[in-house]
Design a protein around this motif. Structure first.
Motif, mmCIF file in Angstrom:
data_model
loop_
_atom_site.group_PDB
_atom_site.id
_atom_site.type_symbol
_atom_site.label_atom_id
_atom_site.label_comp_id
_atom_site.label_asym_id
_atom_site.label_seq_id
_atom_site.Cartn_x
_atom_site.Cartn_y
_atom_site.Cartn_z
ATOM 1 N N VAL A 11 0.842 -1.196 0.000
ATOM 2 C CA VAL A 11 0.000 0.000 0.000
ATOM 3 C C VAL A 11 0.881 1.250 0.000
ATOM 4 O O VAL A 11 0.648 2.193 -0.776
ATOM 5 N N ARG A 12 1.898 1.265 0.854
ATOM 6 C CA ARG A 12 2.792 2.418 0.933
ATOM 7 C C ARG A 12 3.533 2.615 -0.390
ATOM 8 O O ARG A 12 3.698 3.754 -0.858
ATOM 9 N N ALA A 13 3.986 1.526 -0.989
ATOM 10 C CA ALA A 13 4.705 1.632 -2.258
ATOM 11 C C ALA A 13 3.803 2.197 -3.349
ATOM 12 O O ALA A 13 4.226 3.046 -4.140
ATOM 13 N N ALA A 14 2.554 1.733 -3.377
ATOM 14 C CA ALA A 14 1.605 2.241 -4.381
ATOM 15 C C ALA A 14 1.375 3.735 -4.197
ATOM 16 O O ALA A 14 1.309 4.499 -5.173
ATOM 17 N N MET A 15 1.264 4.174 -2.952
ATOM 18 C CA MET A 15 1.065 5.596 -2.672
ATOM 19 C C MET A 15 2.260 6.411 -3.148
ATOM 20 O O MET A 15 2.106 7.468 -3.773
ATOM 21 N N LYS A 16 3.473 5.929 -2.849
ATOM 22 C CA LYS A 16 4.680 6.652 -3.231
ATOM 23 C C LYS A 16 4.825 6.738 -4.746
ATOM 24 O O LYS A 16 5.410 7.694 -5.267
ATOM 25 N N LEU A 17 4.313 5.738 -5.455
ATOM 26 C CA LEU A 17 4.419 5.708 -6.910
ATOM 27 C C LEU A 17 3.275 6.457 -7.588
ATOM 28 O O LEU A 17 3.169 6.451 -8.811
ATOM 29 N N GLY A 18 2.408 7.066 -6.788
ATOM 30 C CA GLY A 18 1.388 7.938 -7.342
ATOM 31 C C GLY A 18 0.067 7.291 -7.690
ATOM 32 O O GLY A 18 -0.725 7.880 -8.435
ATOM 33 N N ALA A 19 -0.207 6.085 -7.170
ATOM 34 C CA ALA A 19 -1.497 5.457 -7.443
ATOM 35 C C ALA A 19 -2.632 6.319 -6.902
ATOM 36 O O ALA A 19 -2.515 6.900 -5.820
ATOM 37 N N VAL A 20 -3.719 6.403 -7.645
ATOM 38 C CA VAL A 20 -4.848 7.237 -7.223
ATOM 39 C C VAL A 20 -5.814 6.470 -6.317
ATOM 40 O O VAL A 20 -6.754 7.054 -5.772
ATOM 41 N N GLY A 21 -5.586 5.169 -6.146
ATOM 42 C CA GLY A 21 -6.448 4.385 -5.277
ATOM 43 C C GLY A 21 -5.920 2.972 -5.137
ATOM 44 O O GLY A 21 -5.026 2.545 -5.880
ATOM 45 N N TYR A 22 -6.467 2.232 -4.178
ATOM 46 C CA TYR A 22 -6.008 0.872 -3.876
ATOM 47 C C TYR A 22 -7.226 0.082 -3.437
ATOM 48 O O TYR A 22 -7.823 0.377 -2.399
ATOM 49 N N LEU A 23 -7.628 -0.887 -4.241
ATOM 50 C CA LEU A 23 -8.840 -1.653 -3.979
ATOM 51 C C LEU A 23 -8.478 -3.123 -3.802
ATOM 52 O O LEU A 23 -7.874 -3.738 -4.692
ATOM 53 N N VAL A 24 -8.833 -3.695 -2.645
ATOM 54 C CA VAL A 24 -8.453 -5.067 -2.312
ATOM 55 C C VAL A 24 -9.484 -6.054 -2.862
ATOM 56 O O VAL A 24 -10.685 -5.889 -2.666
ATOM 57 N N LYS A 25 -8.999 -7.070 -3.564
ATOM 58 C CA LYS A 25 -9.860 -8.139 -4.066
ATOM 59 C C LYS A 25 -10.270 -9.055 -2.918
ATOM 60 O O LYS A 25 -9.502 -9.231 -1.974
ATOM 61 N N PRO A 26 -11.429 -9.699 -3.011
ATOM 62 C CA PRO A 26 -12.444 -9.516 -4.045
ATOM 63 C C PRO A 26 -13.304 -8.295 -3.759
ATOM 64 O O PRO A 26 -13.471 -7.904 -2.598
ATOM 65 N N PHE A 27 -13.819 -7.691 -4.807
ATOM 66 C CA PHE A 27 -14.712 -6.551 -4.651
ATOM 67 C C PHE A 27 -15.815 -6.643 -5.693
ATOM 68 O O PHE A 27 -15.694 -7.374 -6.684
ATOM 69 N N GLY A 28 -16.878 -5.920 -5.456
ATOM 70 C CA GLY A 28 -18.004 -5.940 -6.368
ATOM 71 C C GLY A 28 -17.987 -4.759 -7.314
ATOM 72 O O GLY A 28 -17.170 -3.850 -7.192
ATOM 73 N N SER A 29 -18.903 -4.771 -8.252
ATOM 74 C CA SER A 29 -18.964 -3.708 -9.245
ATOM 75 C C SER A 29 -19.236 -2.353 -8.593
ATOM 76 O O SER A 29 -18.729 -1.326 -9.041
ATOM 77 N N ALA A 30 -20.037 -2.347 -7.516
ATOM 78 C CA ALA A 30 -20.356 -1.083 -6.844
ATOM 79 C C ALA A 30 -19.116 -0.466 -6.212
ATOM 80 O O ALA A 30 -18.944 0.764 -6.219
ATOM 81 N N ASP A 31 -18.237 -1.297 -5.644
ATOM 82 C CA ASP A 31 -17.010 -0.792 -5.030
ATOM 83 C C ASP A 31 -16.115 -0.133 -6.075
ATOM 84 O O ASP A 31 -15.583 0.960 -5.857
ATOM 85 N N LEU A 32 -15.957 -0.814 -7.214
ATOM 86 C CA LEU A 32 -15.121 -0.243 -8.269
ATOM 87 C C LEU A 32 -15.764 0.999 -8.861
ATOM 88 O O LEU A 32 -15.077 1.991 -9.130
ATOM 89 N N ALA A 33 -17.063 0.953 -9.050
ATOM 90 C CA ALA A 33 -17.768 2.117 -9.611
ATOM 91 C C ALA A 33 -17.575 3.344 -8.738
ATOM 92 O O ALA A 33 -17.408 4.460 -9.250
ATOM 93 N N GLU A 34 -17.590 3.151 -7.427
ATOM 94 C CA GLU A 34 -17.407 4.274 -6.507
ATOM 95 C C GLU A 34 -16.028 4.894 -6.672
ATOM 96 O O GLU A 34 -15.881 6.122 -6.730
ATOM 97 N N ARG A 35 -14.988 4.040 -6.774
ATOM 98 C CA ARG A 35 -13.628 4.550 -6.951
ATOM 99 C C ARG A 35 -13.487 5.264 -8.291
ATOM 100 O O ARG A 35 -12.867 6.328 -8.381
ATOM 101 N N LEU A 36 -14.056 4.684 -9.336
ATOM 102 C CA LEU A 36 -13.943 5.287 -10.660
ATOM 103 C C LEU A 36 -14.693 6.616 -10.731
ATOM 104 O O LEU A 36 -14.219 7.570 -11.349
ATOM 105 N N THR A 37 -15.849 6.666 -10.109
ATOM 106 C CA THR A 37 -16.619 7.906 -10.103
ATOM 107 C C THR A 37 -15.864 9.009 -9.377
ATOM 108 O O THR A 37 -15.819 10.167 -9.822
ATOM 109 N N THR A 38 -15.239 8.663 -8.241
ATOM 110 C CA THR A 38 -14.430 9.628 -7.501
ATOM 111 C C THR A 38 -13.273 10.124 -8.360
ATOM 112 O O THR A 38 -12.959 11.322 -8.387
ATOM 113 N N TYR A 39 -12.646 9.205 -9.082
ATOM 114 C CA TYR A 39 -11.532 9.573 -9.963
ATOM 115 C C TYR A 39 -12.012 10.497 -11.078
ATOM 116 O O TYR A 39 -11.350 11.492 -11.399
ATOM 117 N N ARG A 40 -13.158 10.186 -11.663
ATOM 118 C CA ARG A 40 -13.693 11.033 -12.733
ATOM 119 C C ARG A 40 -13.999 12.436 -12.209
ATOM 120 O O ARG A 40 -13.726 13.441 -12.875
#
Length: 229
Positions: A92-121
């Motif tokens: 998680v720390r490495a992803a943050m340092k490399l500039g990732a805009v989010g970190y979603l742990v599997k397994p997840f549903g479509s609603a979880d991903l949609a929320e992250r994508l909407t926030t990004y948009r």
């Protein structure tokens, strides 16, 4: 449309995630890659705006993709939303340092991903709107950082709790249209009632959930839990 490249070594999972992305307004999947090498070739060829990036890949780590893109100084380096079963804090720390805009742990549903994508948009929309001005005031800056900030996640205590289980209970509350009992939360997540009760009590203590008492005919109140953030 936000052009998205899905990077996952599992063909079936990659297809599922691609379908999830296509359901979100404003997003399109321009390609898929299953290895670090394929992803590094696909970025300059397809010019995606966003990588949906798994960490565990056959020829290395998805984080290596971000490292290479940074070192190569790609003119149109895409943003990255990390999606992975790896919930180790070092990743998680490495992803943050490399500039990732989010970190979603599997397994997840479509609603979880949609929320992250909407926030990004929404974040991209804010940046585009402010790019017309030469400067941004403090209110504008605060708005940008608020848009980039992921949904509230309960703090994990050092002992006695599992991050995946806590996340599952938290997600079950968020997905429910009404307050849940410990038994209902247990059924939704596959844990025992006692485990669900312990995690629900912790979420209440952290202010992430609220306890409601529902009185029945026997006079003994039923404890039900409702998400607050």
């Amino acid at each position: 449309m936000i052009r998205t490249l899905v990077v996952d070594d599992d063909f079936r999972v990659g297809q599922i995630h691609s379908d999830y992305v296509r359901r979100v307004q404003g997003f399109d999947v321009v390609g898929r890659a299953e290895t670090v090498a394929d992803a590094l070739l696909a970025v300059p060829a397809l010019r995606p705006d966003l990588l949906l990036l798994d960490i565990f890949l056959p020829d290395g780590s998805g984080l290596d993709v971000l490292r290479h893109l940074s070192q190569d100084q790609v003119a149109t380096r895409p943003d990255a939303l990390v999606i992975t079963a790896d919930h180790d804090i070092s990743s998680v720390r490495a992803a943050m340092k490399l500039g990732a805009v989010g970190y979603l742990v599997k397994p997840f549903g479509s609603a979880d991903l949609a929320e992250r994508l909407t926030t990004y948009r929404q974040l991209r929309d804010r940046v585009d709107a402010l790019s017309q001005a030469a400067t941004a005031d403090q209110a504008d800056v605060d708005a940008l950082f608020s848009a980039a900030r992921p949904p509230a996640v309960p703090r994990i205590p050092s002992k006695g709790h599992s991050a995946p289980t806590l996340s599952a209970i938290h997600q079950a509350l968020r997905a429910s249209r009404s307050a849940l009992s410990a038994a209902e939360a247990a059924e939704a997540t596959g844990v025992s009632r006692a485990t669900a009760q312990r995690y629900l009590s912790y979420l209440v203590k952290e202010g992430t959930a609220r306890l409601e008492l529902r009185y029945g005919t026997n006079g003994r109140p039923e404890h039900r839990y409702l998400i607050t953030r």
